[in-house]
Design an enzyme around this catalytic site. Structure first.
Site, short mmCIF file in Angstrom:
data_model
loop_
_atom_site.label_atom_id
_atom_site.label_comp_id
_atom_site.label_asym_id
_atom_site.label_seq_id
_atom_site.Cartn_x
_atom_site.Cartn_y
_atom_site.Cartn_z
N GLU A 173 0.83 -1.21 0.00
CA GLU A 173 0.00 0.00 0.00
C GLU A 173 0.87 1.26 0.00
O GLU A 173 0.57 2.22 -0.72
CB GLU A 173 -0.94 0.00 1.21
CG GLU A 173 -1.91 -1.17 1.23
CD GLU A 173 -1.31 -2.44 1.84
OE1 GLU A 173 -1.97 -3.48 1.77
OE2 GLU A 173 -0.17 -2.37 2.37
N ASN B 287 -3.59 -9.27 -4.35
CA ASN B 287 -2.30 -9.49 -3.70
C ASN B 287 -2.30 -10.71 -2.79
O ASN B 287 -2.07 -10.62 -1.58
CB ASN B 287 -1.91 -8.25 -2.88
CG ASN B 287 -0.82 -7.43 -3.56
OD1 ASN B 287 -0.01 -7.96 -4.32
ND2 ASN B 287 -0.81 -6.15 -3.30
N ARG C 4 -1.13 -13.65 -0.72
CA ARG C 4 0.11 -14.03 -0.04
C ARG C 4 -0.14 -15.30 0.77
O ARG C 4 -0.66 -15.25 1.88
CB ARG C 4 0.58 -12.90 0.89
CG ARG C 4 0.95 -11.61 0.18
CD ARG C 4 2.23 -11.75 -0.62
NE ARG C 4 2.64 -10.48 -1.20
CZ ARG C 4 2.28 -10.03 -2.39
NH1 ARG C 4 1.45 -10.76 -3.14
NH2 ARG C 4 2.72 -8.87 -2.84
N LYS D 177 -3.24 -8.19 -14.87
CA LYS D 177 -1.80 -8.08 -15.07
C LYS D 177 -1.25 -9.35 -15.73
O LYS D 177 -1.50 -10.45 -15.25
CB LYS D 177 -1.11 -7.83 -13.73
CG LYS D 177 -1.46 -6.48 -13.11
CD LYS D 177 -0.92 -6.33 -11.70
CE LYS D 177 -1.82 -7.03 -10.70
NZ LYS D 177 -1.47 -6.74 -9.30
N GLY E 293 2.28 -7.38 -20.55
CA GLY E 293 1.42 -6.21 -20.41
C GLY E 293 0.18 -6.48 -19.59
O GLY E 293 0.26 -7.02 -18.49
N GLY F 237 3.99 -5.01 -9.37
CA GLY F 237 2.53 -4.98 -9.34
C GLY F 237 1.99 -3.72 -8.67
O GLY F 237 0.97 -3.16 -9.10
N ASP F 238 2.69 -3.26 -7.65
CA ASP F 238 2.29 -2.02 -6.98
C ASP F 238 2.52 -0.83 -7.91
O ASP F 238 1.73 0.12 -7.93
CB ASP F 238 3.07 -1.83 -5.68
CG ASP F 238 2.91 -3.00 -4.73
OD1 ASP F 238 1.81 -3.60 -4.70
OD2 ASP F 238 3.87 -3.33 -4.01
#
Length: 315
Positions: free
Chosen positions: A35, A165, A167, A224, A229, A256-257
């Site tokens: 974040e 995201n 994890r 993503k 791309g 990714g962020d």
């Protein structure tokens, strides 16, 4: 405020050598946190951004606060925890593969952020609330805080951006999937990786993924695709948008962020969907050029030069 986000940021220790950590003696300290990466990325791109969390009353917490504030991000709503420590993590590097990550964040200050500690006025005055699945995984307290923030945003017409995201070091897949999908149904913008979407909804093709999330209620989907791309879609249009070629990747963590920051910058600027995707790909690619989670995130001028929309003057 253009965007508000919140979640756990940690002190990252990067080894100076590749190989197992038992043979490493020296580390470089830096910042890690999905974040805060997005917040810093958007600040560098010229936006007014706020980030909050709960940090330990320790030197690591003060370091994190100093770095994020120094990047031009508003940190006025950060809470200090006098009982629990700031989280840390270590990377373990091997040549030509993604690094291993070791978390030391259980019972951290951020995992103890409680719903009653949220500032409703702060959230409801933003254009976008950006959240990630990492916060959902940290603890029951943090999960309740996320859902309260979502309710505040929904009640006040604030757009909700969501990066799943996933994890799996933080929570098992069978626990993660229903919670993440619940948040997806409440989100306006969702930014899944193609591998994450396969785990969540069992689909691999970007078009099917986008259609599924739009049917859930999302208005905009950006899938993503790594170096290839992304695929972006809303109810009016869809595009495959090619990525930018990177000759030598230094570090994929944070790409990714960066993608999220680039895409949301386009949304804030009210650009066309294709342009949002172009800038997302650009920032994501630039993030891989530098070692570190947020160090490679560009300014707007640097992004324009990288994407060929402005001329670079070397000297």
């Amino acid at each position: 405020m253009d965007l508000i986000t919140f979640g756990e940021s940690m002190v990252l220790f990067n080894p100076d050598l590749t190989g197992p950590l038992r043979y490493v003696n020296n580390f470089r300290k830096s910042l890690a946190g999905a974040e805060s990466n997005v917040a810093i990325g958007l600040s560098r791109l010229g936006h007014k951004v706020g980030w909050f969390s709960k940090l330990g009353n320790d030197e690591f917490g003060r370091y994190i606060l100093s770095v994020i504030r120094g990047e031009g991000v508003d940190v006025s709503n950060v809470v200090t925890d006098i009982k629990n420590p700031t989280g840390i993590l270590f990377k373990e590097r091997f040549s030509h593969v993604n690094p291993n990550v070791y978390y030391y964040r259980k019972h951290s200050a951020a995992s103890n952020l409680m719903p009653e500690e949220l500032n409703e006025e702060y959230i409801k005055n933003a254009k976008i609330l950006h959240i990630t699945g990492i916060s959902l995984a940290l603890s029951e307290k943090m999960r309740k805080s996320v859902f309260k923030a979502i309710k505040i945003a929904k009640d006040n017409g604030v757009l909700i951006s969501f990066d799943p995201n996933i994890r799996l070091k933080l929570w098992p897949l069978e626990e993660a999937v229903p919670v993440i999908l619940e948040v997806a149904r409440l989100s306006d913008i969702i930014l899944p990786g193609v591998d994450e979407a396969e785990l969540l909804i069992g689909l691999k093709d970007p078009e099917g993924i986008a259609k599924a999330f739009i049917e859930m209620g999302c208005s905009t989907v950006a899938v993503k695709l790594g170096k290839d791309g992304c695929y972006v879609s809303n109810k009016e249009e869809s595009h495959f948008v090619p990525g930018y070629k990177v000759e030598k990747v230094e570090d994929t963590v944070g790409a990714g962020d960066g993608f999220a920051a680039g895409f949301l910058s386009g949304v804030i600027r009210e650009l066309k969907l294709f342009e949002c995707a172009e800038y997302a790909n650009g920032v994501g690619a630039m993030a891989t050029l530098v070692s570190g989670d947020m160090e490679g995130l560009p300014t707007w001028q640097q992004l324009m030069e990288f994407t060929g929309k402005a001329k670079h003057i070397d000297r």
